[in-house]
Design an enzyme around this catalytic site. Structure first.
Site, PDB file in Angstrom:
ATOM      1  CE  LYS A  53      -3.823  -2.370   2.260  1.00 43.34           C
ATOM      2  NZ  LYS A  53      -4.413  -2.815   3.529  1.00 43.34           N
ATOM      3  CD  GLN A  97      -3.196  -4.334   6.799  1.00 44.56           C
ATOM      4  OE1 GLN A  97      -3.135  -3.456   5.955  1.00 44.56           O
ATOM      5  NE2 GLN A  97      -3.864  -5.459   6.591  1.00 44.56           N
ATOM      6  CG  ASP A 120      -9.653   0.198   4.969  1.00 44.46           C
ATOM      7  OD1 ASP A 120      -9.422  -0.166   3.797  1.00 44.46           O
ATOM      8  OD2 ASP A 120      -8.912  -0.101   5.925  1.00 44.46           O
TER       9      ASP A 120
END
Length: 299
Positions: A53, A97, A120
Site C-alpha cells: 500500500k 491494518q 477503507d
C-alpha cells in the site's frame, strides 16, 4: 471458455487515473493526497500488505506516511495517534491494518477515524450511506468497490433485470457488495453457511460473487451458463506437485471447472486482488478532492 476478467489490467488503469488526478490537484495549488497507514505488531501478512500500500501510494505521488507501532501498544496510544491524524490537514486517508493485537478493540479504533478520512469505508457513517444508496458521498470498502468495477467492465453500470447471488455476509465484502449490486438495480440474494441448497441458489445467478474464504467451494456445476463470476477468495493450499512444503493460491471458486461454464470469470491471483489497493488509492484521491472543495472524481 469464459472471458477472463483481468483485474491487474483494470487496477493499472485506476492507478493511472489516480496519478493524473494527483497531478491536476498539484497544478491547482491544492497540494497532494496524503495517506497514513498504521500497523501494530509484526504480523507477516500485514507487513506485506502495508508495504504494498505504501509503495503504491508513493507511485501515485501521494504524501505517504507509515506508522509502525509495537505489538504492546495500548488502545489509548493508538486512539491518540488517530486523533492526531484526523486533525492533520495533510492527511486525507487513514488506514489501520487489521488484525490488531488482542488488547485493542478493532471496532472502537475504526469508529475513531474521521468518516471523511475513512478510505477503507468501515466507519458506520460510510456503511450507512452505502446501505441507503448515498454512493455520491460514501467511501465504499475497497474490495467490493473493485469487484464492482470488474462487473461493470462485463455487464455495464446498469444491471437491471439481472439476478446476483453473493456468497458470504462479512461486513468487509459480502454486505457492501450486496448493497452495491442493489444500487445498480440487481435483484440480490445474500447466501451464507446457513443457506439451504446453496448450489441450486447459485445456479440462479447472472452475477455470482464468492466471498466465503473456503478454497474452491463453488464448483463448476454451481455456475449458471454465461454467468459473470467474481472470486474474492484468496486461499493458500498445499501444492505437493511443486515440492515438499510448497503451496499455491486458489480462490473460493473451482476455477478450472467454472471457466468452462461462466461467461466471464476473475482468476486467482490476478483478479479481484489487485483492485483492492487500486481502489484504496482512488478513495484517497477522492478524499483529497473533497477536502479541497473540488468535485468528486469518479472511477
Amino acid at each position: 471458455m469464459a472471458q477472463v476478467i483481468d483485474g491487474k489490467n483494470v487496477a493499472e488503469e485506476v492507478v493511472r487515473k489516480v496519478k493524473a488526478l494527483t497531478g491536476d490537484l498539484a497544478a491547482q495549488g491544492k497540494g497532494k493526497p496524503g495517506l497514513a497507514v498504521v500497523i501494530v505488531g509484526e504480523d507477516p501478512a500485514s507487513q506485506v500488505y502495508v508495504a504494498s500500500k505504501s509503495r503504491t501510494a508513493k507511485e501515485c505521488g501521494f504524501h505517504s506516511v507509515q506508522h509502525t507501532l509495537d505489538a504492546a501498544t495500548t488502545q489509548a496510544e493508538l486512539l491518540a495517534l488517530i486523533s492526531r491524524l484526523n486533525a492533520d490537514p495533510e492527511i486525507h486517508g487513514i488506514l489501520v491494518q487489521l488484525p490488531l493485537p488482542g488488547q485493542i478493540d478493532a471496532g472502537t479504533v475504526i469508529q475513531a477515524i474521521a468518516p471523511e478520512k475513512d478510505v477503507d469505508g468501515f466507519h458506520f457513517i460510510n456503511v450507512g450511506k452505502l446501505g441507503t444508496g448515498e454512493l455520491e458521498t460514501a467511501f465504499v470498502p475497497c474490495t467490493p468497490a473493485g469487484s464492482m468495477l470488474l462487473i461493470e467492465r462485463v455487464r455495464g453500470k446498469d444491471l437491471s433485470g439481472l439476478n446476483a447471488v453473493v456468497i458470504g455476509r462479512s461486513n468487509i465484502v459480502g454486505k457492501p457488495m450486496a448493497n452495491l449490486l442493489l444500487s445498480a438495480n440487481c435483484t440480490v440474494t445474500v447466501a451464507h453457511s446457513r443457506t439451504r441448497d446453496l448450489p441450486a441458489l447459485a445456479r440462479t445467478a447472472d452475477i455470482l460473487v464468492a466471498a466465503v474464504g473456503r478454497p474452491e467451494m463453488v464448483r463448476g456445476d454451481w455456475v449458471k451458463p454465461g454467468a459473470t463470476v467474481i472470486d474474492v477468495g484468496i486461499n493458500r493450499i498445499p501444492a505437493p506437485e511443486k515440492g515438499e512444503g510448497k503451496t499455491r493460491l486458489v480462490g473460493d471458486v473451482a476455477y478450472a471447472e467454472a471457466e468452462k461454464v461462466a461467461g466471464a470469470i476473475t482468476p486467482v491471483p490476478g483478479g479481484v486482488g489487485p483492485m483492492t489497493i487500486a481502489m484504496l488509492m482512488a478513495n484517497t484521491v477522492v478524499s483529497a478532492y473533497l477536502a479541497a472543495g473540488l468535485d468528486r472524481p469518479s472511477f
